[in-house]
Structures are given as C-alpha cells and as structure tokens.
Scaffold this motif. Sequence first.
Motif, PDB file in Angstrom:
ATOM      1  N   LEU A   1       0.838  -1.198   0.000  1.00 25.87           N
ATOM      2  CA  LEU A   1       0.000   0.000   0.000  1.00 25.87           C
ATOM      3  C   LEU A   1       0.873   1.250   0.000  1.00 25.87           C
ATOM      4  CD1 LEU A   1      -2.692  -1.005   2.670  1.00 25.87           C
ATOM      5  CD2 LEU A   1      -2.767  -1.325   0.183  1.00 25.87           C
ATOM      6  N   SER A   2       0.302   2.321  -0.549  1.00 25.60           N
ATOM      7  CA  SER A   2       0.993   3.602  -0.554  1.00 25.60           C
ATOM      8  C   SER A   2       0.496   4.446   0.613  1.00 25.60           C
ATOM      9  CB  SER A   2       0.662   4.333  -1.867  1.00 25.60           C
ATOM     10  OG  SER A   2       0.958   5.716  -1.753  1.00 25.60           O
ATOM     11  N   GLY A   3       1.308   5.383   1.023  1.00 26.24           N
ATOM     12  CA  GLY A   3       0.891   6.333   2.061  1.00 26.24           C
ATOM     13  C   GLY A   3       0.309   7.570   1.401  1.00 26.24           C
TER      14      GLY A   3
ATOM     15  N   ALA B   1      -2.022  20.291 -10.363  1.00 30.73           N
ATOM     16  CA  ALA B   1      -0.637  20.479  -9.873  1.00 30.73           C
ATOM     17  C   ALA B   1       0.192  19.223 -10.135  1.00 30.73           C
ATOM     18  CB  ALA B   1      -0.652  20.803  -8.376  1.00 30.73           C
ATOM     19  N   LYS B   2      -0.399  18.082  -9.883  1.00 28.24           N
ATOM     20  CA  LYS B   2       0.343  16.830 -10.102  1.00 28.24           C
ATOM     21  C   LYS B   2       0.562  16.621 -11.618  1.00 28.24           C
ATOM     22  CE  LYS B   2       0.465  15.148  -5.782  1.00 28.24           C
ATOM     23  NZ  LYS B   2      -0.273  13.985  -5.240  1.00 28.24           N
ATOM     24  N   GLY B   3      -0.358  17.151 -12.420  1.00 29.67           N
ATOM     25  CA  GLY B   3      -0.212  17.006 -13.876  1.00 29.67           C
ATOM     26  C   GLY B   3       1.025  17.725 -14.390  1.00 29.67           C
TER      27      GLY B   3
ATOM     28  N   HIS C   1       8.560  12.866  -6.213  1.00 30.38           N
ATOM     29  CA  HIS C   1       8.981  11.670  -5.435  1.00 30.38           C
ATOM     30  C   HIS C   1       7.878  10.620  -5.478  1.00 30.38           C
ATOM     31  CE1 HIS C   1       6.607  13.180  -1.871  1.00 30.38           C
ATOM     32  NE2 HIS C   1       6.499  11.877  -1.663  1.00 30.38           N
ATOM     33  N   THR C   2       8.277   9.379  -5.186  1.00 31.35           N
ATOM     34  CA  THR C   2       7.297   8.305  -5.023  1.00 31.35           C
ATOM     35  C   THR C   2       7.808   7.391  -3.927  1.00 31.35           C
ATOM     36  OG1 THR C   2       5.935   6.680  -6.204  1.00 31.35           O
ATOM     37  CG2 THR C   2       8.291   6.746  -6.776  1.00 31.35           C
ATOM     38  N   ALA C   3       6.907   6.716  -3.229  1.00 29.83           N
ATOM     39  CA  ALA C   3       7.262   6.034  -1.977  1.00 29.83           C
ATOM     40  C   ALA C   3       8.017   7.070  -1.140  1.00 29.83           C
ATOM     41  CB  ALA C   3       8.053   4.753  -2.251  1.00 29.83           C
TER      42      ALA C   3
ATOM     43  N   MET D   1       2.435  10.026  -5.969  1.00 30.69           N
ATOM     44  CA  MET D   1       3.539  10.848  -6.449  1.00 30.69           C
ATOM     45  C   MET D   1       3.423  12.235  -5.809  1.00 30.69           C
ATOM     46  SD  MET D   1       4.422  12.076 -10.355  1.00 30.69           S
ATOM     47  CE  MET D   1       3.223  13.396 -10.234  1.00 30.69           C
ATOM     48  N   GLY D   2       4.533  12.700  -5.278  1.00 33.37           N
ATOM     49  CA  GLY D   2       4.512  14.017  -4.635  1.00 33.37           C
ATOM     50  C   GLY D   2       4.660  15.140  -5.663  1.00 33.37           C
ATOM     51  N   ASP D   3       4.439  16.368  -5.216  1.00 37.41           N
ATOM     52  CA  ASP D   3       4.539  17.538  -6.112  1.00 37.41           C
ATOM     53  C   ASP D   3       5.968  17.776  -6.578  1.00 37.41           C
ATOM     54  OD1 ASP D   3       2.015  19.503  -4.326  1.00 37.41           O
ATOM     55  OD2 ASP D   3       1.889  17.939  -5.867  1.00 37.41           O
TER      56      ASP D   3
HETATM   57  C1  6PG Z   1       4.308   9.058   1.759  1.00 33.67           C
HETATM   58  C2  6PG Z   1       3.862   8.447   0.460  1.00 33.67           C
HETATM   59  C3  6PG Z   1       4.240   9.354  -0.647  1.00 33.67           C
HETATM   60  C4  6PG Z   1       2.951   9.842  -1.250  1.00 33.67           C
HETATM   61  C5  6PG Z   1       3.166  11.116  -1.999  1.00 33.67           C
HETATM   62  C6  6PG Z   1       1.820  11.690  -2.480  1.00 33.67           C
HETATM   63  O1  6PG Z   1       4.729   8.331   2.665  1.00 33.67           O
HETATM   64  O2  6PG Z   1       4.129  10.277   1.858  1.00 33.67           O
HETATM   65  O3  6PG Z   1       4.163   7.182   0.279  1.00 33.67           O
HETATM   66  O4  6PG Z   1       5.069   8.823  -1.620  1.00 33.67           O
HETATM   67  O5  6PG Z   1       2.411   8.839  -2.097  1.00 33.67           O
HETATM   68  O6  6PG Z   1       3.790  12.033  -1.122  1.00 33.67           O
HETATM   69  O7  6PG Z   1       1.088  12.046  -1.341  1.00 33.67           O
HETATM   70  P1  6PG Z   1      -0.424  12.545  -1.516  1.00 33.67           P
HETATM   71  O8  6PG Z   1      -1.209  11.362  -2.007  1.00 33.67           O
HETATM   72  O9  6PG Z   1      -0.831  12.940  -0.106  1.00 33.67           O
HETATM   73  O10 6PG Z   1      -0.406  13.688  -2.488  1.00 33.67           O
END
Ligand code: 6PG
Length: 249
Positions: free
Chosen positions: A47-49, A204-206, A152-154, A147-149
């Motif tokens: 799972l992702s956070g 923004a993510k786009g 980044h990922t994970a 994916m962050g702004d």
């Molecule tokens: C974490 C996540 C991170 C997250 C991105 C997007 O631990 O923060 O795993 O990689 O997926 O930061 O976060 P949002 O879904 O809140 O935009």
Amino acid sequence: MRFFAYDERREILVANSEEGGAIFAAIRFEALAREAIANHGFFSCALSGGSTPKKLYEKLLQPTYANKIDWAHVKLFWSDERTVPEDDPDSNYGMAMHFFGKEPLDVSQKFRMPADSKNLEKAAKSYDEKIKKECFNGRLDLVLLGMGDDGHTASLFPHTEALKKTKELVVANYVPQKKSSRMTFTFTAINQAQKVMVLTFGKAKGEVLKKVLAPDADPEEYPAAKVGTRDSPALFIIDEACASELAKP
Ligand code: 6PG
C-alpha cells in the motif's frame, strides 16, 4: 475514461474524476487479487501512504468490491513508512488501519514496516527479507504508489541516497527535505513487482507528471520517472485535470 500506452514503460488510464480513478483502481485491485490467488494461492500488495489512496482503500471495503476479494488470501505490505509509531498521525500504516484495521483482514496478514525501530538500517534489512520470504518468488503482486509535487514516489525523494540502491528491496533513507529518515522500497522492489499502479490526480500533479514522463527526465530530479519497465509497464491512473496538463505543449 481512456487508456493508452504513453511509452514502452508507462501506461496511462485517464478517469473522468478522482472518484472515477479510485473506482477503476478498485476494479483492477480486485482483478489482480483474483489472478494472483488463482495462480499462487495468495495476493501480496504494497500500500501507498499519503492522502490520494484513501478513496481507493474506502472503496475496497465497500461490498461492491469487498465481496469479490478473497481477503483471507491477501497479504498487505507498505511501500514506505515514516519513522513514527503506528498510532502517530503521520504513520502510513496507521492511516491504512482506519480502513483495513478490522475484519476482513487478520493481523497476521498485515506486514507493517517497522520504521520506528531504533536501528532503521537493520529493520529495513529485516523487511527486505520478509518480502523475499512472504511474496511469490520474492516479488509483490501489486505495488500501489502515489507521487509528490516534487516527483517523489514512496520515500524516494529527489537527490537522496535510496535512489542509487539497486541490490536491496528496502532501505533506510535520510530525506533532508523532511529533516527525517524514512523506510522505503527501492526502485528494484517497485520495478520487479508483477504490477505497479501509480495514482495521481489534479492539475498540480499534472504539471509534475509531464516532467516525470518526459523521455529525458532525470530520476535524480524526478524519481517517479524511474517507475515502470518494458517487461512490466507501470499504470498511471490520473484524472482529466491531471491529463490536461500533460496535453499542454
Ligand atoms: C508518503 C507516500 C508518498 C505519497 C506522496 C503523495 O509516505 O508520503 O508514500 O510517496 O504517495 O507524497 O502524497 P499525496 O497522495 O498525499 O499527495
């Protein structure tokens, strides 16, 4: 809704909204679970956070989807975790337990990343071994990512040490941008999974996704650029707001 191969490593599903994206992801989750359980007896998913996957987790527990998933044969992992206890508001595990904390999953099926351990490197190694032991051929059936702004990922943040790790599946990673360490999957763990789904929505993510998907994207700058392989293209599930940015010159 429309689907297309962006290139040989990434596929894109454009949903009409974030809600539509969560529904599609829930349907794919259920199909992948069914396939994996039929193939090797269980389904392992990381799972992702963050906040994006909450809609998906909520859907997965609605009868429409929950009743089609053989939860007794599902194993949950995490693709990254903050160095906090599970009851901390920042915990990715704690967030997921709002959804998966009770029935239908038994605690033995939830493999929390022990990122609050005193020795983070040692804890990362033990989680690495856990994946090799618990997953079919040591590979996850599905890795969910956001994916962050900043691309980044994970917890693979720009210009951090973990981006260079290839032998390990899980590592400790100091993130200067957060002034803290994290435990995170490496690109090896992500790209050897049977399937990777990246959920990312909004304008923004786009703008960032356009840079991430660019053929000359530098993964040091935009780590999510390294997600996806020819053997197993990553599926980016996005909405129209996100897609409209991709279409801009
Ligand atoms: C974490 C996540 C991170 C997250 C991105 C997007 O631990 O923060 O795993 O990689 O997926 O930061 O976060 P949002 O879904 O809140 O935009």
